[in-house]
Enzyme design. Sequence first.
Site, mmCIF file in Angstrom:
data_model
loop_
_atom_site.group_PDB
_atom_site.id
_atom_site.type_symbol
_atom_site.label_atom_id
_atom_site.label_comp_id
_atom_site.label_asym_id
_atom_site.label_seq_id
_atom_site.Cartn_x
_atom_site.Cartn_y
_atom_site.Cartn_z
ATOM 1 N N SER A 23 14.263 2.789 7.850
ATOM 2 C CA SER A 23 14.608 2.891 6.424
ATOM 3 C C SER A 23 13.768 3.947 5.717
ATOM 4 C CB SER A 23 14.396 1.543 5.728
ATOM 5 O OG SER A 23 15.235 0.558 6.264
ATOM 6 N N GLY A 70 25.448 4.243 9.897
ATOM 7 C CA GLY A 70 25.956 4.028 8.543
ATOM 8 C C GLY A 70 25.049 4.610 7.477
ATOM 9 N N GLN A 146 22.709 1.069 0.271
ATOM 10 C CA GLN A 146 22.649 2.457 0.748
ATOM 11 C C GLN A 146 23.487 3.388 -0.117
ATOM 12 O OE1 GLN A 146 23.592 2.390 4.936
ATOM 13 N NE2 GLN A 146 21.837 1.090 5.410
ATOM 14 N N SER A 172 20.304 -6.707 -2.163
ATOM 15 C CA SER A 172 19.359 -5.836 -1.442
ATOM 16 C C SER A 172 18.469 -5.036 -2.392
ATOM 17 C CB SER A 172 20.112 -4.890 -0.490
ATOM 18 O OG SER A 172 20.852 -5.608 0.455
ATOM 19 N N ASP A 297 19.628 -7.782 7.175
ATOM 20 C CA ASP A 297 19.448 -7.374 8.564
ATOM 21 C C ASP A 297 18.617 -8.370 9.372
ATOM 22 O OD1 ASP A 297 20.984 -5.119 8.380
ATOM 23 O OD2 ASP A 297 19.320 -3.745 8.041
ATOM 24 N N LYS A 324 29.028 -4.390 8.647
ATOM 25 C CA LYS A 324 27.956 -3.709 9.370
ATOM 26 C C LYS A 324 28.544 -3.054 10.631
ATOM 27 C CE LYS A 324 24.271 -4.894 6.847
ATOM 28 N NZ LYS A 324 23.249 -3.950 6.321
ATOM 29 N N ARG A 373 21.454 -4.898 16.620
ATOM 30 C CA ARG A 373 20.752 -6.128 16.248
ATOM 31 C C ARG A 373 21.261 -7.351 17.028
ATOM 32 N NH1 ARG A 373 17.197 -4.292 12.852
ATOM 33 N NH2 ARG A 373 17.788 -2.705 11.323
ATOM 34 N N LYS A 398 19.832 2.539 18.639
ATOM 35 C CA LYS A 398 20.147 2.804 17.228
ATOM 36 C C LYS A 398 18.936 2.604 16.329
ATOM 37 C CE LYS A 398 23.365 1.378 13.583
ATOM 38 N NZ LYS A 398 23.550 2.718 13.031
#
Length: 417
Positions: A23, A70, A146, A172, A297, A324, A373, A398
């Site tokens: 991030s 993404g 995002q 978020s 997440d 996601k 994940r 990833k």
Amino acid sequence: MKQYRLTAPCRLEATISLPASKSISNRALIIYALSGGKNMPSNLSDCDDTEVIINALRNMPEEIGIKAAGTAMRFMTAYLSVMEGTHILTGTERMKHRPISILVDALRKLGANIEYVGTEGYPPLRITGQSLNGGLLEIPGNVSSQYISALLMIAPMLKEGMTLHLLGDIISRPYIDLTLWMMGEFGADAEWFSNDTIVVKPQPYKSRDYFIESDWSGASYWYEMMALCADKRSEVKLTGLMDGSKQGDSTTRYIFSLLGVKTQFESKQAGIAQTVTLKQNGRCVPKLEYDFINSPDLAQTFVVTCAAKGIPFHFKGLSTLKIKETDRIEALKTEMRKLGYVLQDHNNSELIWDGERCDPSFEQGIDTYEDHRMALAFAPYALLHDKLIINNPQVVTKSYPHYWEDLRLAGFTIEEL
């Protein structure tokens, strides 16, 4: 299909060099590029999502492929809108089915020149960058953070800056706060004006050296392993984590304190990267109810952990899991059934386990759905089931490319089938 069969050690003892925060890396790269910086941020994540942004910024080809990233799709869409030149931004087949119209519509309101190459509302995009005026912009607050971060990061470059008004519930929020904090680190004037409005002044970024801290999301899987390990003397050290981190997933440490894992920082000084020691303290809540609206997440990590420990749960705030890398709500229900746990979902935003069990089917292996994940969160279950199989394990690149090497370092045996 590639498969790994995992056999866990009886006791965990290891020092793990975590990946750098994805991030923070991705935000730092976009802000660095907008600042005209000469020195790349240091200790960048080596994950796929960050690599595609590095390659795009370094080469700026006419067609930019961002694979399944993404974050890169959203951040680069905004970035290319204010940089000279015409580019096509595309990705994997799954990426072409992930909606982006909210961000595109917002950028178009600012005057951006963006066209859909294929299906309306989805990538690929043809973007012709130009100078944008900015001003007042309104978008829903319950969309992916995002989108919001992508808009905020280009705001200092706009002639009038930006006043961003978020409508309805805001999800978020820590990720938005992380973006604002990092913008400030590079000299921008960006802050909350009220509970739902952010004001960014037209004050360009300043170039600077920047070091990336380790990833709290990556740390969560080691907390999970500590929670599931039968040997109470186990101890894991994780390097490069920051007390008081702006990463939303740093809440890992708090939630796992409810599941019997103790966190010890080597120093009480906040704001510096340091080594953290994980130990068991044995005290667990009888049931876990938690709203993941600020850290979605982490949902997969806690679904597997709680079920494995026999702790019923009710998790809310999961609406973004549907869009996601895969539909994570459906993927979790399917794969947890293979482990013998029957999950219920509600309102496309909640997951519930009340203790219901079914016959497991371990022989099929855990499918990962092109979702890093899924592999990262299910692998620690090997501490409960000998010879757990993970299908398509390479998806971890990833966000955590050296995950399997780190598991071997911690004593796991990993066989390729």
